[in-house]
Design a protein around this motif. Structure first.
Motif, short mmCIF file in Angstrom:
data_model
loop_
_atom_site.label_atom_id
_atom_site.label_comp_id
_atom_site.label_asym_id
_atom_site.label_seq_id
_atom_site.Cartn_x
_atom_site.Cartn_y
_atom_site.Cartn_z
N ASN A 177 10.23 3.89 21.22
CA ASN A 177 11.71 4.28 21.30
C ASN A 177 12.00 4.58 22.72
OD1 ASN A 177 9.84 6.68 22.41
ND2 ASN A 177 11.81 7.67 21.34
N GLY A 178 10.94 3.97 23.63
CA GLY A 178 10.84 3.51 25.16
C GLY A 178 9.76 5.09 25.53
N THR A 179 9.57 6.12 25.25
CA THR A 179 9.41 7.03 25.08
C THR A 179 8.46 7.37 24.77
OG1 THR A 179 11.07 8.30 24.69
CG2 THR A 179 11.12 7.62 26.85
N THR A 180 8.13 7.29 23.42
CA THR A 180 7.34 7.83 22.89
C THR A 180 6.48 6.79 21.58
OG1 THR A 180 8.43 9.96 22.66
CG2 THR A 180 6.74 9.47 20.87
N THR A 181 4.89 6.63 21.85
CA THR A 181 4.68 5.25 20.54
C THR A 181 3.60 5.91 19.94
OG1 THR A 181 4.88 3.94 22.69
CG2 THR A 181 3.31 3.09 21.31
N TYR A 182 3.74 5.58 18.60
CA TYR A 182 2.53 5.80 17.40
C TYR A 182 2.44 4.51 17.16
CZ TYR A 182 5.10 10.21 17.32
OH TYR A 182 5.97 11.60 18.63
N THR A 183 1.37 4.08 17.26
CA THR A 183 0.14 3.47 16.86
C THR A 183 -0.67 3.81 15.07
OG1 THR A 183 -0.06 2.66 19.40
CG2 THR A 183 -1.13 1.61 16.94
N GLY A 184 -0.45 3.34 14.37
CA GLY A 184 -0.65 3.18 12.78
C GLY A 184 -1.68 1.59 12.30
N SER A 185 -1.39 1.81 10.99
CA SER A 185 -2.09 0.86 10.28
C SER A 185 -0.63 0.19 9.16
CB SER A 185 -3.27 1.13 9.58
OG SER A 185 -3.61 1.64 8.63
N TRP A 186 -1.42 -0.97 9.05
CA TRP A 186 0.06 -1.09 7.66
C TRP A 186 -1.61 -2.05 7.27
CZ3 TRP A 186 1.84 -6.33 6.49
CH2 TRP A 186 1.66 -6.69 7.90
N SER A 187 -0.30 -3.28 5.86
CA SER A 187 -1.39 -4.23 5.25
C SER A 187 -0.11 -3.44 4.04
CB SER A 187 -2.18 -3.52 4.49
OG SER A 187 -2.48 -1.96 3.68
N VAL A 188 -0.45 -4.56 3.31
CA VAL A 188 0.43 -5.16 1.84
C VAL A 188 -0.79 -6.12 1.08
CG1 VAL A 188 1.64 -6.72 0.90
CG2 VAL A 188 2.45 -6.49 2.85
N THR A 189 -0.64 -5.76 -0.62
CA THR A 189 -1.44 -5.08 -1.62
C THR A 189 -1.18 -5.04 -2.48
OG1 THR A 189 -2.44 -2.58 -1.27
CG2 THR A 189 -3.53 -4.11 -0.05
N ASN A 190 -1.91 -5.98 -3.65
CA ASN A 190 -1.27 -5.49 -4.94
C ASN A 190 -2.03 -4.39 -5.81
OD1 ASN A 190 -0.91 -7.97 -6.77
ND2 ASN A 190 -2.80 -8.46 -6.23
N SER A 191 -0.39 -3.88 -6.28
CA SER A 191 -1.15 -2.31 -6.47
C SER A 191 -2.30 -1.78 -7.26
CB SER A 191 0.04 -1.55 -7.17
OG SER A 191 0.20 -2.18 -8.46
N SER A 192 -2.48 -3.52 -8.34
CA SER A 192 -4.07 -2.82 -9.21
C SER A 192 -5.08 -3.44 -8.44
CB SER A 192 -4.13 -4.55 -10.44
OG SER A 192 -4.09 -5.83 -9.37
N ASN A 193 -5.03 -3.56 -6.95
CA ASN A 193 -6.34 -3.46 -6.08
C ASN A 193 -6.58 -2.14 -4.92
OD1 ASN A 193 -6.74 -5.96 -7.41
ND2 ASN A 193 -5.76 -7.35 -5.60
N SER A 194 -5.86 -1.51 -5.24
CA SER A 194 -5.23 -0.21 -4.58
C SER A 194 -5.69 1.42 -5.09
CB SER A 194 -3.86 0.06 -3.73
OG SER A 194 -3.08 -0.37 -4.57
N ASN A 195 -5.41 2.03 -4.93
CA ASN A 195 -5.28 3.85 -5.35
C ASN A 195 -3.86 4.05 -5.75
OD1 ASN A 195 -7.97 4.05 -5.56
ND2 ASN A 195 -8.22 4.40 -3.48
N ASP A 196 -3.22 2.95 -5.97
CA ASP A 196 -1.99 3.00 -6.27
C ASP A 196 -1.22 4.63 -7.06
OD1 ASP A 196 0.99 2.73 -5.89
OD2 ASP A 196 0.80 0.79 -7.70
N ASP A 197 -0.72 5.48 -6.75
CA ASP A 197 0.51 6.15 -7.54
C ASP A 197 1.81 5.70 -8.09
OD1 ASP A 197 2.25 6.24 -5.69
OD2 ASP A 197 1.80 8.16 -4.87
N SER A 198 1.44 4.62 -8.50
CA SER A 198 2.93 4.13 -9.37
C SER A 198 2.40 3.64 -11.20
CB SER A 198 3.52 3.11 -9.10
OG SER A 198 3.08 1.80 -9.26
N ASN A 199 3.35 3.29 -12.14
CA ASN A 199 3.51 3.31 -13.53
C ASN A 199 3.15 1.67 -12.98
OD1 ASN A 199 2.45 5.91 -13.91
ND2 ASN A 199 4.46 6.38 -14.17
N ASN A 200 3.23 1.44 -12.51
CA ASN A 200 2.92 -0.24 -12.29
C ASN A 200 1.90 -1.32 -11.28
OD1 ASN A 200 3.98 -2.77 -12.38
ND2 ASN A 200 6.52 -3.02 -11.21
N ASP A 201 1.30 -1.80 -12.87
CA ASP A 201 0.51 -2.16 -12.46
C ASP A 201 0.17 -3.40 -11.38
OD1 ASP A 201 -1.29 -0.42 -13.45
OD2 ASP A 201 -1.79 -1.57 -14.83
#
Length: 161
Positions: free
Chosen positions: A83-107
């Motif tokens: 926001n100009g004074t505070t910076t946060y750095t993290g990670s992001w990705s896009v995956t198939n839910s069937s390839n991750s530890n997804d908690d949704s019911n949609n495979d």
């Protein structure tokens, strides 16, 4: 008598052979291949900066927690929010839910994964999740998460600046 035994054996052999030629959709080998759509989403979010235009946490509008922050989703998998004074750095990705530890019911949905290494008391901790993508375009990314703990529904919308 010999004729009926012969036909019985022939019938059993036929059924046995037919069962080998049938395949099951439940064997896991026919998982959706969302790679083209995943590439499209990645390419869209990696261009420009984004802002949160809506964040609803279990029915409460908490969009103001992220006012003034611009998000850059970098090709190396890092996300930077500033926001100009505070910076946060993290990670992001896009995956198939069937390839991750997804908690949704949609495979066969696609997940947008966000992780900021912040304390639980930090507002950015609320963004840490494997969000289901409900819609996306070149300028908008809409996400949803249904909590496994309290059953609350969270929605998050990013808009390109």
């Amino acid at each position: 008598m010999k004729k009926s035994i012969f036909y019985s054996i022939l019938l059993m052999v036929s059924f046995s052979l037919m069962s080998f030629t049938c395949s099951s959709d439940d064997d896991g080998s026919n998982q959706n291949d969302n790679s083209e759509e995943i590439n499209l989403i990645e390419n869209n979010v990696e261009t420009g900066t984004w802002r949160i235009t809506s964040y609803i946490d279990s029915g409460q509008d908490e969009t103001n927690d992220f006012n003034g922050y611009n998000f850059s989703f970098n090709t190396d998998g890092t996300v930077v929010a500033t926001n100009g004074t505070t910076t946060y750095t993290g990670s992001w990705s896009v995956t198939n839910s069937s390839n991750s530890n997804d908690d949704s019911n949609n495979d066969d949905d696609i997940d947008f994964n966000i992780s900021f290494p912040v304390p639980d008391t930090n507002n950015f901790e609320d963004l840490n999740d494997d969000w289901d993508i409900t819609s996306h375009s070149e300028t908008t990314l809409s996400l949803i998460d249904i909590s496994g703990g309290n059953g609350g529904t969270d929605t998050l919308v990013f808009q390109k600046n």
